[in-house]
Design an enzyme around this catalytic site. Sequence first.
Site, mmCIF file in Angstrom:
data_model
loop_
_atom_site.group_PDB
_atom_site.id
_atom_site.type_symbol
_atom_site.label_atom_id
_atom_site.label_comp_id
_atom_site.label_asym_id
_atom_site.label_seq_id
_atom_site.Cartn_x
_atom_site.Cartn_y
_atom_site.Cartn_z
ATOM 1 N N THR A 86 0.897 -1.359 -0.153
ATOM 2 C CA THR A 86 -0.070 0.079 -0.150
ATOM 3 C C THR A 86 0.896 1.326 0.121
ATOM 4 O O THR A 86 0.427 2.312 -0.097
ATOM 5 C CB THR A 86 -0.774 0.040 1.142
ATOM 6 O OG1 THR A 86 0.074 -0.091 2.485
ATOM 7 C CG2 THR A 86 -2.036 -0.903 1.204
ATOM 8 N N SER A 107 -0.358 -4.847 -6.399
ATOM 9 C CA SER A 107 -1.532 -4.687 -5.855
ATOM 10 C C SER A 107 -1.536 -3.951 -4.376
ATOM 11 O O SER A 107 -0.787 -4.509 -3.454
ATOM 12 C CB SER A 107 -2.680 -5.641 -6.125
ATOM 13 O OG SER A 107 -3.956 -5.351 -5.476
ATOM 14 N N PRO A 108 -2.393 -2.932 -4.103
ATOM 15 C CA PRO A 108 -2.575 -2.533 -2.643
ATOM 16 C C PRO A 108 -3.387 -3.722 -1.688
ATOM 17 O O PRO A 108 -3.266 -3.476 -0.503
ATOM 18 C CB PRO A 108 -3.072 -1.317 -2.712
ATOM 19 C CG PRO A 108 -4.037 -1.222 -3.933
ATOM 20 C CD PRO A 108 -3.090 -2.294 -4.882
ATOM 21 N N HIS A 143 -9.773 -2.851 13.085
ATOM 22 C CA HIS A 143 -8.718 -3.633 12.843
ATOM 23 C C HIS A 143 -7.896 -3.813 13.982
ATOM 24 O O HIS A 143 -8.110 -3.042 14.962
ATOM 25 C CB HIS A 143 -7.691 -2.872 11.871
ATOM 26 C CG HIS A 143 -7.989 -2.591 10.514
ATOM 27 N ND1 HIS A 143 -8.954 -1.950 9.863
ATOM 28 C CD2 HIS A 143 -7.717 -3.348 9.401
ATOM 29 C CE1 HIS A 143 -9.216 -2.278 8.665
ATOM 30 N NE2 HIS A 143 -8.472 -3.187 8.079
ATOM 31 N N LYS A 147 -2.842 -1.255 14.122
ATOM 32 C CA LYS A 147 -3.017 -0.361 12.944
ATOM 33 C C LYS A 147 -3.555 0.997 13.270
ATOM 34 O O LYS A 147 -4.731 0.938 13.627
ATOM 35 C CB LYS A 147 -3.724 -1.282 12.041
ATOM 36 C CG LYS A 147 -4.240 -0.349 10.649
ATOM 37 C CD LYS A 147 -5.065 -1.311 9.662
ATOM 38 C CE LYS A 147 -5.452 -0.474 8.320
ATOM 39 N NZ LYS A 147 -4.244 -0.412 7.689
ATOM 40 N N THR A 153 -8.696 0.399 2.058
ATOM 41 C CA THR A 153 -9.825 0.025 1.172
ATOM 42 C C THR A 153 -10.999 0.936 1.523
ATOM 43 O O THR A 153 -11.906 1.444 0.606
ATOM 44 C CB THR A 153 -9.979 -1.387 1.403
ATOM 45 O OG1 THR A 153 -8.959 -2.238 1.148
ATOM 46 C CG2 THR A 153 -11.010 -1.920 0.684
#
Lengths: 260, 260
Positions: A86, A107-108, A143, A147, A153
């Site tokens: 990311t 891809s992230p 999360h 985090k 997303t």
Amino acid sequence: MGFSFFPFVNVLLDLCDIYPAALQLSKLRVCFGTFKIVYTLRGTSPALLYRYNRLDAEVLINKRFTSIDNAELCSKVGVPFVMGTTGGDREKLHKTVADSKVYAVISPQMGKQVVAFLAAMEIMAEQFPGSFSGYSLQVMESHQASKLDTSGTVKAVISCFQKLGVSFDLDEVQLIRDPVQQVEMVGVPEEYLLGHAFHMYHLTSPDRTVSLEFQHNVCGRSIYAEGTVDAILFLAKKVKLKAEKRIYNMIDVLREGNMR
Amino acid sequence: MGFSFFPFVNVLLDLCDIYPAALQLSKLRVCFGTFKIVYTLRGTSPALLYRYNRLDAEVLINKRFTSIDNAELCSKVGVPFVMGTTGGDREKLHKTVADSKVYAVISPQMGKQVVAFLAAMEIMAEQFPGSFSGYSLQVMESHQASKLDTSGTVKAVISCFQKLGVSFDLDEVQLIRDPVQQVEMVGVPEEYLLGHAFHMYHLTSPDRTVSLEFQHNVCGRSIYAEGTVDAILFLAKKVKLKAEKRIYNMIDVLREGNMR
């Protein structure tokens, strides 16, 4: 599924908290038999990468190097790779890889089903702009406590809702990081408090008679490991076919249909 | 928004239980000022339709005639119309209208936001077939007790999930028609027991670590009335511009962006 399917594919995962995903990939090795998992905590030299190139297939977990550094290394020695990241300067990353003509999936988000959901939202926003005009939005995401920032997303999905006509600021997202709330309010299983990604989007019409709700809830890391395996299979196929296109993302992997 | 915006547009709503929607349209008349709502319980003669044609704009509620009969009437006298219908022989309906070159919006679902959701699911299924392979599906829908069959939208969404790789039979849908369950389990507000459409789709990965949930919940009929107004505005514009394409659906209306 034999050796010839996986030649020369490296996997560079530098997503946050990727080690549990690596363990999941270890598990998958039981099914696929051809992965070698290498943790390189202090970075990888081109020589080392070159040696990997001789192996059947490699899953390279490189957390200390930046994604740009990793991409530059792979590009320099011509090693195709799968990168879940990311971070970094996306434009520079793509330019580095494009210039080297190396094959890559970048891809992230490696979870195929989450990527499919996000792609559907993006298509809806692009094709039907303003169709949720006047609707109000409520967003909650949970999360693991480590985090700190809002999930990438979530940011991408909110940007879709904004195109659909919904007025919403990123700081209105309800971030749940307290383990007690996660268990009691969000419904996260206790064994996944240290690794989960729950997302809820709730839309309400101006007169409150219509509501839509979307949720994507991930426990642990197996979805990312599964997606990574599909990306490896996909990229190995493209390398073998000497495909003209060389840089792919998870949407390309999805379009290929069921890989296994 | 004046008279010139609505010339010669009829609205034929023969959806089940449409009368409350008509009442909602009455309410909207307050905003738009140009609707005339006519209930024709015993069918409409071509002469009557012709007379409507001279009015500013008409919302014609015709429950006794079939959609084919209504379409034939409008086609015969050249009256553009908006028709919300789930019934009839769709192919014959479209052929009748196409042959007459009359302008029409025809859709099984007039709720714009529900149409947008369904379209997103269809695009996801078409572009990423098999991406939810192995996932299990649970579907629950609640409607007023008078609705006996499974909702058409549910059937369409399930067909998308099947293309995405999910194995599911229509008879596995949990139909909730008991008012006590609707209030206590589904959360339908009591005042909407006689008119609501709640839908829940829940996907779970084979190892149960990933789940996705989609809900679209409608109370009352205002969403259909709002969508019908947008369809009228859309069709009036096409008539005025003498557009080449003549038969549209709600996806075309959505693509046009915010209509008001």
